[in-house]
Scaffold this motif. Structure first.
Motif, PDB file in Angstrom:
ATOM      1  N   ARG A  91      39.671  33.461  30.608  1.00 36.31           N
ATOM      2  CA  ARG A  91      38.376  33.225  31.236  1.00 36.31           C
ATOM      3  C   ARG A  91      38.121  34.186  32.398  1.00 36.31           C
ATOM      4  NH1 ARG A  91      38.778  31.083  27.223  1.00 36.31           N
ATOM      5  NH2 ARG A  91      37.847  29.167  26.434  1.00 36.31           N
ATOM      6  N   PHE A  92      39.191  34.551  33.116  1.00 38.51           N
ATOM      7  CA  PHE A  92      39.045  35.546  34.184  1.00 38.51           C
ATOM      8  C   PHE A  92      38.748  36.927  33.598  1.00 38.51           C
ATOM      9  CE2 PHE A  92      41.539  32.172  36.116  1.00 38.51           C
ATOM     10  CZ  PHE A  92      41.026  32.073  37.392  1.00 38.51           C
ATOM     11  N   VAL A  93      39.442  37.253  32.517  1.00 40.93           N
ATOM     12  CA  VAL A  93      39.194  38.546  31.857  1.00 40.93           C
ATOM     13  C   VAL A  93      37.743  38.619  31.391  1.00 40.93           C
ATOM     14  CG1 VAL A  93      39.809  39.974  29.859  1.00 40.93           C
ATOM     15  CG2 VAL A  93      41.603  38.742  31.110  1.00 40.93           C
ATOM     16  N   GLU A  94      37.274  37.526  30.791  1.00 42.15           N
ATOM     17  CA  GLU A  94      35.892  37.499  30.312  1.00 42.15           C
ATOM     18  C   GLU A  94      34.905  37.616  31.470  1.00 42.15           C
ATOM     19  OE1 GLU A  94      34.691  34.659  27.075  1.00 42.15           O
ATOM     20  OE2 GLU A  94      33.327  33.954  28.640  1.00 42.15           O
ATOM     21  N   ALA A  95      35.198  36.919  32.557  1.00 38.10           N
ATOM     22  CA  ALA A  95      34.300  36.999  33.709  1.00 38.10           C
ATOM     23  C   ALA A  95      34.200  38.436  34.215  1.00 38.10           C
ATOM     24  CB  ALA A  95      34.786  36.063  34.818  1.00 38.10           C
ATOM     25  N   LEU A  96      35.309  39.152  34.209  1.00 33.12           N
ATOM     26  CA  LEU A  96      35.279  40.563  34.632  1.00 33.12           C
ATOM     27  C   LEU A  96      34.475  41.402  33.667  1.00 33.12           C
ATOM     28  CD1 LEU A  96      38.621  41.930  35.953  1.00 33.12           C
ATOM     29  CD2 LEU A  96      36.513  41.359  37.152  1.00 33.12           C
ATOM     30  N   SER A  97      34.588  41.077  32.386  1.00 31.30           N
ATOM     31  CA  SER A  97      33.851  41.851  31.385  1.00 31.30           C
ATOM     32  C   SER A  97      32.346  41.639  31.560  1.00 31.30           C
ATOM     33  CB  SER A  97      34.311  41.426  29.990  1.00 31.30           C
ATOM     34  OG  SER A  97      33.751  42.243  28.995  1.00 31.30           O
ATOM     35  N   VAL A  98      31.960  40.434  31.971  1.00 28.44           N
ATOM     36  CA  VAL A  98      30.542  40.124  32.160  1.00 28.44           C
ATOM     37  C   VAL A  98      30.042  40.601  33.537  1.00 28.44           C
ATOM     38  CG1 VAL A  98      28.878  38.228  32.391  1.00 28.44           C
ATOM     39  CG2 VAL A  98      30.573  38.179  30.551  1.00 28.44           C
ATOM     40  N   TYR A  99      30.855  40.387  34.574  1.00 27.67           N
ATOM     41  CA  TYR A  99      30.382  40.662  35.941  1.00 27.67           C
ATOM     42  C   TYR A  99      30.950  41.936  36.571  1.00 27.67           C
ATOM     43  CZ  TYR A  99      28.432  35.991  35.738  1.00 27.67           C
ATOM     44  OH  TYR A  99      27.706  34.897  35.365  1.00 27.67           O
ATOM     45  N   GLY A 100      31.915  42.604  35.906  1.00 28.30           N
ATOM     46  CA  GLY A 100      32.536  43.797  36.494  1.00 28.30           C
ATOM     47  C   GLY A 100      31.531  44.868  36.882  1.00 28.30           C
ATOM     48  N   PRO A 101      30.653  45.289  35.960  1.00 24.72           N
ATOM     49  CA  PRO A 101      29.691  46.318  36.338  1.00 24.72           C
ATOM     50  C   PRO A 101      28.759  45.880  37.475  1.00 24.72           C
ATOM     51  CG  PRO A 101      29.928  46.235  33.950  1.00 24.72           C
ATOM     52  CD  PRO A 101      30.682  45.045  34.498  1.00 24.72           C
ATOM     53  N   ALA A 102      28.417  44.583  37.539  1.00 23.35           N
ATOM     54  CA  ALA A 102      27.571  44.117  38.643  1.00 23.35           C
ATOM     55  C   ALA A 102      28.342  44.185  39.965  1.00 23.35           C
ATOM     56  CB  ALA A 102      27.091  42.693  38.368  1.00 23.35           C
ATOM     57  N   LEU A 103      29.614  43.796  39.942  1.00 25.04           N
ATOM     58  CA  LEU A 103      30.416  43.890  41.167  1.00 25.04           C
ATOM     59  C   LEU A 103      30.523  45.338  41.635  1.00 25.04           C
ATOM     60  CD1 LEU A 103      33.234  41.316  40.275  1.00 25.04           C
ATOM     61  CD2 LEU A 103      31.412  41.020  41.976  1.00 25.04           C
ATOM     62  N   LYS A 104      30.682  46.242  40.686  1.00 23.58           N
ATOM     63  CA  LYS A 104      30.739  47.669  41.041  1.00 23.58           C
ATOM     64  C   LYS A 104      29.445  48.090  41.746  1.00 23.58           C
ATOM     65  CE  LYS A 104      30.800  52.224  38.738  1.00 23.58           C
ATOM     66  NZ  LYS A 104      31.694  53.014  39.583  1.00 23.58           N
ATOM     67  N   GLU A 105      28.308  47.734  41.178  1.00 18.74           N
ATOM     68  CA  GLU A 105      27.028  48.097  41.793  1.00 18.74           C
ATOM     69  C   GLU A 105      26.934  47.557  43.228  1.00 18.74           C
ATOM     70  OE1 GLU A 105      24.304  49.832  40.802  1.00 18.74           O
ATOM     71  OE2 GLU A 105      25.152  50.381  38.864  1.00 18.74           O
ATOM     72  N   LEU A 106      27.359  46.315  43.407  1.00 19.71           N
ATOM     73  CA  LEU A 106      27.176  45.674  44.710  1.00 19.71           C
ATOM     74  C   LEU A 106      28.189  46.173  45.732  1.00 19.71           C
ATOM     75  CD1 LEU A 106      26.266  42.180  43.306  1.00 19.71           C
ATOM     76  CD2 LEU A 106      24.730  43.787  44.478  1.00 19.71           C
ATOM     77  N   ILE A 107      29.389  46.530  45.284  1.00 20.25           N
ATOM     78  CA  ILE A 107      30.347  47.161  46.214  1.00 20.25           C
ATOM     79  C   ILE A 107      29.767  48.485  46.694  1.00 20.25           C
ATOM     80  CG2 ILE A 107      32.594  48.331  46.313  1.00 20.25           C
ATOM     81  CD1 ILE A 107      33.697  46.033  44.543  1.00 20.25           C
ATOM     82  N   HIS A 108      29.217  49.273  45.780  1.00 17.97           N
ATOM     83  CA  HIS A 108      28.659  50.556  46.190  1.00 17.97           C
ATOM     84  C   HIS A 108      27.420  50.350  47.082  1.00 17.97           C
ATOM     85  CE1 HIS A 108      31.586  52.320  43.680  1.00 17.97           C
ATOM     86  NE2 HIS A 108      30.971  52.196  42.529  1.00 17.97           N
ATOM     87  N   GLU A 109      26.616  49.345  46.781  1.00 13.97           N
ATOM     88  CA  GLU A 109      25.422  49.103  47.607  1.00 13.97           C
ATOM     89  C   GLU A 109      25.799  48.728  49.033  1.00 13.97           C
ATOM     90  OE1 GLU A 109      21.963  47.257  45.889  1.00 13.97           O
ATOM     91  OE2 GLU A 109      21.951  45.710  47.420  1.00 13.97           O
ATOM     92  N   GLU A 110      26.835  47.917  49.150  1.00 12.90           N
ATOM     93  CA  GLU A 110      27.185  47.397  50.476  1.00 12.90           C
ATOM     94  C   GLU A 110      28.100  48.347  51.236  1.00 12.90           C
ATOM     95  OE1 GLU A 110      26.185  44.803  52.168  1.00 12.90           O
ATOM     96  OE2 GLU A 110      27.581  45.169  53.815  1.00 12.90           O
ATOM     97  N   PHE A 111      29.015  48.985  50.529  1.00 14.74           N
ATOM     98  CA  PHE A 111      30.067  49.746  51.212  1.00 14.74           C
ATOM     99  C   PHE A 111      29.972  51.253  50.972  1.00 14.74           C
ATOM    100  CE2 PHE A 111      31.935  45.513  50.581  1.00 14.74           C
ATOM    101  CZ  PHE A 111      32.650  45.274  51.729  1.00 14.74           C
ATOM    102  N   GLY A 112      29.248  51.671  49.964  1.00 19.07           N
ATOM    103  CA  GLY A 112      29.250  53.083  49.586  1.00 19.07           C
ATOM    104  C   GLY A 112      30.241  53.335  48.473  1.00 19.07           C
ATOM    105  N   ASP A 113      30.584  54.620  48.264  1.00 16.85           N
ATOM    106  CA  ASP A 113      31.466  54.980  47.147  1.00 16.85           C
ATOM    107  C   ASP A 113      32.906  54.629  47.480  1.00 16.85           C
ATOM    108  OD1 ASP A 113      32.436  56.006  44.775  1.00 16.85           O
ATOM    109  OD2 ASP A 113      32.431  58.084  45.495  1.00 16.85           O
ATOM    110  N   GLY A 114      33.492  53.730  46.712  1.00 16.82           N
ATOM    111  CA  GLY A 114      34.875  53.356  46.968  1.00 16.82           C
ATOM    112  C   GLY A 114      35.244  52.128  46.172  1.00 16.82           C
ATOM    113  N   ILE A 115      36.347  51.516  46.554  1.00 16.17           N
ATOM    114  CA  ILE A 115      36.890  50.391  45.799  1.00 16.17           C
ATOM    115  C   ILE A 115      37.366  49.280  46.736  1.00 16.17           C
ATOM    116  CG2 ILE A 115      37.768  51.934  43.984  1.00 16.17           C
ATOM    117  CD1 ILE A 115      40.611  51.219  45.242  1.00 16.17           C
ATOM    118  N   MET A 116      37.579  48.105  46.146  1.00 10.28           N
ATOM    119  CA  MET A 116      38.316  47.035  46.819  1.00 10.28           C
ATOM    120  C   MET A 116      39.789  47.294  46.524  1.00 10.28           C
ATOM    121  SD  MET A 116      38.567  43.029  45.663  1.00 10.28           S
ATOM    122  CE  MET A 116      39.565  43.519  44.228  1.00 10.28           C
ATOM    123  N   SER A 117      40.614  47.415  47.542  1.00  7.63           N
ATOM    124  CA  SER A 117      42.037  47.657  47.301  1.00  7.63           C
ATOM    125  C   SER A 117      42.660  46.472  46.567  1.00  7.63           C
ATOM    126  CB  SER A 117      42.776  47.844  48.626  1.00  7.63           C
ATOM    127  OG  SER A 117      44.165  48.025  48.374  1.00  7.63           O
TER     128      SER A 117
END
Lengths: 149, 149, 149, 149, 149, 149, 149, 149, 149, 149
Positions: A91-117
């Protein structure tokens, strides 16, 4: 000379002793004073423990020095595909498959180009009571790292 | 008769308009009164929107009826392997690989045999200030479902 | 509204113009004042450029605003398997397959439990003259991050 | 007649003895007068050692002749996918996925059509102090080989 | 600015012209004075040609400058799985699967630890008459490179 | 009743005895009067030997009847992916990936529609002295078979 | 001569028209007098329709003769991995992964050695009201076929 | 301390005893008063049993405490690819590949955006007499869960 | 210069014309005087036709010269995984998975070490009436080739 | 209680005894009065035998009751990828890849929409003398099953 016990063999003994003695992961984590998700992951073979931690665990679970030695070993981290396909983990894997690209967009919107360690990072889990059925709440908390050239 | 615009084509137009108009995902989510992660995922093609939501988005972004129609379509959900290998998303995948089995153990310890729903479920993201560098905090919150025969 | 040009289409135009005008990657990197490996990777679609960088590149290469817009887009990073199988790239993959576990051991021996960051990170390449044939020297330089719970 | 001990079994004994005796890889490399990354890789099963090297190592680590025999065996080189997915090794894999095509472009720009040899090749690792956190510096150094028909 | 024609599009035109004009690969190789296997591979997209070679080929085959430009481009080398599964190519793949480990043993026995270069390398093909049916003879000829640390 | 020793176990004993007695593959091939590549492949488990060949090998290497029995067994032929990724074998795989489609074209040009047999087939290996470094020369020699309906 | 419209293109037009006209799959199935799951599968490209069925569907949905022709074409049946990973479909895949071996045991216990046919077979779906939330009920009904030699 | 017997080892003993004593799965399910498909799946390792259930099974099958302990263990659920390729199970996989997208359409048509739960779920199997050959009837019955943000 | 029409495009036109004109594969095979399975395979892109055959087919099906040219092209042979998963083809794949090792044993028992050629080979298909339902009979007929060194 | 011997272990003992006693598969099939391909497949683990068949085989081959018990077990059917890559088996796989789509077309042309059963099915193998070299003739004979809704 004998090889060091593998971390999966050590984990199997930790699990066996934990169940037979009726101990919770929470109790073990408390014993060594470490966060519960980290402790559980470490005992399943995903983190090296300090000598003190390994000895405390083995005393509590009445396991031998060979287990304590194994728990201190630097691991190869990661789960295999069969583990990730277990419904509780999937279920966690599936949640990432559904929400991963959205999390990427929002990390970049809030923090700029980078990652969550995933290294300077911790995971927590808790139970949230809810009249429609209690909820599992899992928090991923990692330092933002920005891409630098 | 023409086919309905694919959700990936619609997403490409949403992204193009969003960037060119200088709008944030937060602003769009506010416009439709829906959670930000859900809204972003929906616009990237992972959820169907209601007619009202789709029209509000298209008005804000000055996109056509073909986009609005596509946004209401029931999707095939999921990301592909190339997306999951992007470093920003991959850190979550790696965290699951390291902590997934521990989360499974702790869900069973606290709730019994079952799973965290990925359907009756929401994801939130926030920024937590920290003197050592701000942190990305992502929360998975799903109803516990117990296995029943 | 038209979608933003894909980064692979933008890269194809950058490559075409670079070759037809006889410009080196080194010259382009110099133009924007950024490291050469970073610049090349960015133009191939692996990093977003600032507006200034994108405009400088497009002026130098006489490319349009659509290319400049694409170069600023946040990318999905990563190469596909066919690219990694190219012999020139594959030799690096093979070297990791042979030396990866040794590097892991030595990072842990020197730094403890953790990783070399691939984000706070840079790559350099140089030519080292050698009477038996000149050598390619590639340096990976990343901040050490220690695992923390 | 018994089969020669596998290189993975030999490596497990080398690791066990190294840890129990508190010896570093650096100390072992010094003992046999070979580069540290090469030595570590060889003991993990990636290179054959000479008889002299194998005997020196086994004397230092108090391991038997069966281990020394195994260390001299010609190996099948390479890591498996589970090893490459370990976070400490994976960061190198990810860096190649992001920078591999750029390195290919720059090798061709500087040297023409060809590759960096992974055979006439060495890897070094060092620690570079940095006020923002010390850095892991890994150097790949291989002879350029040009494609010839 | 238009992108450079892809090497697979250029190859498709080379093949079409070659067949329609009734020219053999041997004839084309002769025209540019290069080995036949190398020439065929280059025209199928596996090697860059010099400007002179590309222009000679395009003159012979009456192809345009866009094709000549493409033939000079540095390629990503390699075949895909569908090509390798074609029966004519697969027999070579199968032969390697059966004889590869034996060739490895014999290279090490004769030369020591190292490889046959696939870069400083050539392939030839010839027909050997035989009363039981003529034979395809393919020769792989590469410089031995010894592993060095 | 005991199962017949597996061909991989037999191969491991052949290799152990060969190394400990200081015998070359060439010497063993000479003993049984068979080609060297064929003999090596057979002893590694890729061909069944005749009873006479198996007994000659086991006498030379002082191996038991169980090994001789195994060497006569009809094998499942083929190498696994880990073996094909070994650098010494991989160079052949890479060469096929680069030159396979060209070889296909030239087989069809010279012989028509068909294949080089991998069954009525032999492989030879030799060392060719060269002032720039000696060369590995491997010849694939198979009967042409034409497609017939 | 133009190729027959692909079944996926025909399905996209069926879906577009169905949605725009506000027709249910149930209504279409009723129109052609065929079971609803079969009808939906056929229109998505998994079964050939008779000429009459295809014409009835196209009349109802106001689609052209090219669509009707495509609907009669014999299909290549099957979904791809991306479709099977959609959460709504994946729950069935997961159920098979959990219960498949048990179903196999029980089919053999009740019927002997054999299978449930997937050809002489039908699927039904219904909604079963339940105070704890309505339920999806899917029935697989296939003729038992016993293994015969 | 010994590890808990693996669920696959326990299943192998359950199967052996069941066959040697001539007991059916139906009989065992009746003994513990649980549904037959659930019981069979649990004994094959897919569900944890209660202490009472495990003891009842082991008494009936005359198996030891080590088996009873294993049957209570929380499992990693799922079948491997080799199991899913068995013809008796594969027919279900194939049916999903053919009808999965249609089931998805019809679930959405009837219930809206959501899934059939695979957790609050049961499977039944029965034999339906039919003059053309008896039929296997398998019912999947799961609670509908709607996507919520 | 235009590329030669791909064999899959040519096959799509052959199929479209065949269906629209109500011609059977048998009729086309008769027209060119070739075996029916071979002819069908050739028209689907698996064999090159002679100029005469290609022209006869195109005259019968009223297809253009571009199709005739394509039909003469030397193909890359083979089906993809999606085709092999179609139930009608998959039953053959499954039969091989069940009986392949037995066929191997029996070929070796009857003929010795070697294979059935898939090149000097033909396939036939026929219908055999049977009171319990007519049967599909497919015959594979290939020359035995013995392994020779 | 001991587990039932695995079918692969039983097969290994059958093969060992068959070879040591110089018995053919044909002789064993004759002994139990079953078709030769079926018998060979069953003894290799692909079909359950009746008690009588299993006992006859074990008497002939002088194998124990544990083998006889295993031979009666219901199998998981199917070969693994390594077996299918063996050249003798692979030629059948390749033939399916080349002729599978043609067989599909011709089954549909002759019988309509449906499949050749792989359950109500038998395989035969024979040797057909031929002056150009004897031929392996393998016949697949299965009942046609038509798709029904």
């Amino acid at each position: 000379m004998t090889p060091i016990m593998s971390k999966s063999d050590a984990a199997a003994l930790v699990v066996a002793s934990r169940i037979r003695r009726g101990l919770t992961w929470a109790k073990i984590a408390e014993e060594i004073g470490a966060p519960i998700v980290w402790t559980t992951a470490a005992l399943l073979g995903q983190h090296p423990m300090t000598q003190t931690q390994a000895q405390q665990v083995c005393r509590l679970l009445e396991l031998g020095k060979d287990v304590a030695e194994s728990l201190q070993l630097q691991p190869y981290r990661g789960a295999d595909q069969a583990q990730l396909a277990d419904p509780t983990i999937y279920r966690f894997v599936e949640a990432l498959s559904v929400y991963g690209p959205a999390l990427k967009e929002l990390i970049h919107e809030e923090f700029g180009d980078g990652i969550m360690s995933a290294i300077n990072f911790r995971v927590d889990i808790s139970r949230r009571p809810d009249p429609d059925g209690d909820r599992v709440v899992v928090t991923f908390d990692g330092k933002f790292l920005d891409y630098r050239c």
